[in-house]
Write an enzyme that holds these catalytic residues in place. Sequence first.
Site, short mmCIF file in Angstrom:
data_model
loop_
_atom_site.label_atom_id
_atom_site.label_comp_id
_atom_site.label_asym_id
_atom_site.label_seq_id
_atom_site.Cartn_x
_atom_site.Cartn_y
_atom_site.Cartn_z
N CYS A 279 35.73 45.82 38.82
CA CYS A 279 35.50 46.46 37.53
C CYS A 279 34.06 46.18 37.08
CB CYS A 279 36.50 45.93 36.50
SG CYS A 279 36.12 44.26 35.91
N CYS B 267 33.38 42.35 36.55
CA CYS B 267 33.34 41.62 37.81
C CYS B 267 32.10 42.00 38.62
CB CYS B 267 34.61 41.85 38.61
SG CYS B 267 36.07 41.12 37.82
N GLU C 261 38.23 38.28 40.83
CA GLU C 261 36.89 38.02 41.35
C GLU C 261 36.19 36.92 40.56
OE1 GLU C 261 37.62 42.52 41.91
OE2 GLU C 261 38.10 40.99 40.42
N HIS D 9 39.73 37.67 35.62
CA HIS D 9 39.98 38.60 36.73
C HIS D 9 39.90 37.83 38.04
CE1 HIS D 9 38.89 42.60 34.52
NE2 HIS D 9 39.57 41.76 33.73
#
Length: 156
Positions: free
Chosen positions: A83, A86, A55, A53
């Site tokens: 999310c 993250c 991040e 992801h």
Amino acid sequence: MEREDFMKEAVRLAKINVSLNSGGPFGAVIVKDGKIIAAGQNKVTASCDPTAHAEIQAIRAACLALRHHQLDGCEIYSSCEPCPMCLSAIYWARPKAVYYACTKDQAAAIGFDDQFIYAELSLPLEKRRLPMKQIIIRDSEVPFARWGASTKKIEY
């Protein structure tokens, strides 16, 4: 640079990622002392890595740049509310603040719905969809005991 400028960069990275079709519509930057020190884009499909992801990518790059496992004094700017995965990584990295543009509800509306994870985490282990069972073996606690007794460990 102002906070809005950092957010513009996170969103710009997300737009590029969509154009290149290399992952979801997510971008992130990490700022320290008013300068961007790392950036990340969602590369889940491009890298065949469900943890890639934006991040997480940015956190990995920032920690390498800082040569430290924590983001003391840093700010994270993300094109979307983080999310659960993250968010957990962000808490472990310990930045001083997180800013985001779109919400998790906006992400859910285009197919990125993490609500099921939040619901699963609130259930007892035996009621979760993903079976999780402890297997106790001889010496399984030895690494923990060694860690606890170590005088060379780096706390985190």
